[in-house]
Design a protein around this motif. Structure first.
Motif, PDB file in Angstrom:
ATOM      1  N   VAL A 395      40.069  52.961  38.495  1.00  0.00           N
ATOM      2  CA  VAL A 395      40.881  51.761  38.652  1.00  0.00           C
ATOM      3  C   VAL A 395      39.993  50.526  38.538  1.00  0.00           C
ATOM      4  CG1 VAL A 395      42.554  52.945  40.131  1.00  0.00           C
ATOM      5  CG2 VAL A 395      40.737  51.588  41.174  1.00  0.00           C
ATOM      6  N   ASN A 396      40.574  49.439  38.034  1.00  0.00           N
ATOM      7  CA  ASN A 396      39.806  48.217  37.822  1.00  0.00           C
ATOM      8  C   ASN A 396      40.180  47.103  38.781  1.00  0.00           C
ATOM      9  OD1 ASN A 396      41.907  48.650  35.413  1.00  0.00           O
ATOM     10  ND2 ASN A 396      42.026  46.510  36.064  1.00  0.00           N
ATOM     11  N   TYR A 397      41.180  47.325  39.630  1.00  0.00           N
ATOM     12  CA  TYR A 397      41.465  46.348  40.686  1.00  0.00           C
ATOM     13  C   TYR A 397      42.301  47.021  41.770  1.00  0.00           C
ATOM     14  CZ  TYR A 397      46.304  45.743  39.027  1.00  0.00           C
ATOM     15  OH  TYR A 397      47.620  45.948  38.682  1.00  0.00           O
ATOM     16  N   GLY A 398      42.352  46.371  42.926  1.00  0.00           N
ATOM     17  CA  GLY A 398      43.223  46.856  43.983  1.00  0.00           C
ATOM     18  C   GLY A 398      42.486  47.585  45.089  1.00  0.00           C
ATOM     19  N   PRO A 399      43.228  47.988  46.120  1.00  0.00           N
ATOM     20  CA  PRO A 399      42.629  48.589  47.319  1.00  0.00           C
ATOM     21  C   PRO A 399      41.972  49.937  47.068  1.00  0.00           C
ATOM     22  CG  PRO A 399      45.036  48.704  47.409  1.00  0.00           C
ATOM     23  CD  PRO A 399      44.700  47.824  46.254  1.00  0.00           C
TER      24      PRO A 399
END
Length: 547
Positions: A395-399
């Protein structure tokens, strides 16, 4: 001679060397475009009426192993910036260390994840010390080239208060939309996203009429070559496609679109002088279908794997003793152990991200974030259980950013008993692996192949030309051209063809290798244009963020 004043933001508009200046920018990532096409893409940006190039800098490409730095050839950042300057473009550099960009782990190197206490994008010392070491190599390269910049906003559709909020944050400062989203990215298994050209132009006109500077993200998306696509996980993991076309003004292969022409007409009306004529579009060619001639099974390819490792418990790929102890970053990892009974195989959601499950090399099921159990037939004899686990993209963003270890990240159980004594093979599928594979004994396709397998054919080219590679009636895997990893293919779409740039080809024979997990066809096909399955208009209200 007086000292240059550079870019200033001391009033409600920018000044550049003392004169009023509006930033009209477009994002083109050098690492998503073959170097041979840098000049072409930048000339097209300038011919649209833009005056500024924006690019991210991907840490994971520039420091693929801890302490090993690459700033040459396709990663010659200074060369890219200087080229923009030669063409009369200003550059906004976004060096990270985190870049998002629908890029694996948001541009952060996977070897950071070897630290079990790692907290990415925080003041955790393990992170900041790694950033400092990287910046010690990066910043001196770009400092001599820079002027200065401030807070901006990202958006696609105007909502009440977006720009007003920014103006209140920094009164008497210039306003700028740093990322005006010209389109949107795609994920595997969902429709291709498009954004209406007339709607985009209407919003851009309003921004320009209000005196706001703007940067188009993306102006030209390009391609997430190899295994570098990102993913997002806001409750459900979704990997992104290799194509980063983005429905931008320039297509993935550099063609002009309706958006480009409408935008050029609009920007020309705001320019005090004529803008340059757009360069000619590169030729493309749909080569004749290529017959697949030979194959080698995954099982036979294991002798070419870089690392063989044994441990009681499964080890995630980043922690394997591969790549000079920097761990395995991309590709597949094969986990094998012996079993003596049947029952429910439960991944306990420890598969990252997708596993083909084999008993004595026979496929019996697939495990992923949705399917976490496979029934294993009962038998009293000893059998080999194999799980071929694919890293589909971090993943490239987020929690979920901190939890992006890949492979098997914990125990898997057979009838509630954790399995032990694993043998692990690193199948990173780098150029060195593909080259070693070529020296092995390949079988003629006249013999029924055992899947998964690598399939090979030779494309004879007189004059290398851009094309799109298509794999109808294949299932899922990876494509390699002359040893380089082109990208992923998957029949679920929406991407139906892989952009193959002419610079990746050579006059004469070109070796095309396709790693196929489940089902191959007799030919590899080509097309002149990118092809998609179902398409959907971006209609949801996209979030705005301050950066």
């Amino acid at each position: 001679m007086s000292e240059r004043q550079g870019l200033r933001a001391d009033s409600t508009h920018f000044t550049l060397d003392g004169a009023p200046f509006r930033i009209l920018g477009g994002s083109i990532h050098y690492f998503r475009v073959p170097r041979a096409y840098w000049r072409d893409r930048l000339l097209k940006l300038k011919a649209c009426g833009l005056n500024t190039l924006t690019t991210y800098v991907p840490w994971n490409l520039h420091e693929p192993e801890r302490g090993v730095y690459r700033f040459q050839e396709e990663l010659d950042l200074e060369g890219y910036i200087r080229l923009a300057g030669e063409l009369g473009l200003w550059v906004i550099l976004r060096p990270g260390p985190y870049i998002c960009a629908e890029w694996d782990l948001g541009g952060l190197p996977s070897w950071l994840l070897q630290d079990k206490k790692m907290k990415l994008r925080t003041t955790y010392s393990g992170f900041t010390s790694a950033v400092n070491s990287y910046f010690d190599k990066l910043i001196p390269r770009v400092t001599p080239l820079q002027l200065k910049v401030l807070q901006t906003v990202n958006l696609q559709k105007l909502t009440f208060g977006d720009v007003q909020h920014l103006a209140e944050l920094q009164p008497q400062k210039p306003l700028m939309v740093m990322e005006y989203w010209s389109g949107w990215f795609d994920v595997w298994g969902e429709p291709h996203h498009v954004f209406s050209a007339p709607e985009m132009i209407s919003i851009v006109r309003e921004l320009l009429d209000r005196g706001i500077s703007i940067n188009f993200y993306m102006f030209h998306g390009g391609t997430s070559f190899g295994f570098m696509n990102g993913a997002f996980d806001l409750g459900t993991y979704k990997p992104q496609t290799s194509s980063y076309d983005y429905d931008a003004p320039l297509t993935e292969s550099g063609d002009y679109t309706t958006k480009y022409h409408l935008l050029r007409n609009l920007l020309s009306s705001y320019s005090n002088e004529p803008i340059s004529e757009p360069p000619a579009v590169q030729s493309r060619r749909a080569y004749e279908p290529l017959a697949v001639t030979h194959y080698i099974s995954l099982w036979e390819s294991l002798q070419c794997a870089e690392t063989l490792f044994r441990a009681d418990d499964p080890v995630n790929m980043e922690s394997l003793p591969a790549n000079h102890n920097n761990g395995q970053s991309y590709g597949y990892t094969l986990y094998q152990t012996d079993i003596y009974s049947g029952g429910d195989l439960n991944s306990r959601n420890h598969v990252r991200d997708r596993a083909l499950v084999f008993i004595d090399r026979e496929l019996i099921g697939v495990l992923d974030n949705r399917t976490q159990k496979v029934k294993i037939p009962h038998s009293k004899s000893e059998r080999t259980l194999s799980l071929l686990v694919e890293n589909c993209g971090r993943v490239n963003y987020g929690p979920a950013l901190d939890n992006q270890q890949k492979g098997l990240v914990g125990d898997i159980t057979l009838d509630n008993v954790p399995l032990k004594k694993f043998t692990m093979h690193c199948l990173d599928m780098k150029t060195s692996f593909i080259n070693r594979l070529q020296s092995q004994k390949w079988t003629s396709v006249g013999t029924k192949p055992t899947y998964p397998a690598f399939f090979r054919g030779s494309l004879v080219v007189d004059q290398p030309t851009d094309t799109f590679l298509k794999l109808p009636n294949w299932s899922k895997g990876v494509v390699f051209v002359n040893g380089q990893t082109l990208g992923r293919h998957w029949s679920v779409g929406p991407q139906k063809a892989l952009y193959l740039p002419g610079p990746w080809l050579r006059s004469g024979d070109n070796e095309i290798v396709v790693f196929e997990e489940l089902k191959a066809a007799e030919t590899i096909q080509f097309a002149e244009n990118l092809e998609y399955g179902k398409t959907v208009e971006v209609s949801t209200q996209l979030f705005c963020t301050l950066i």
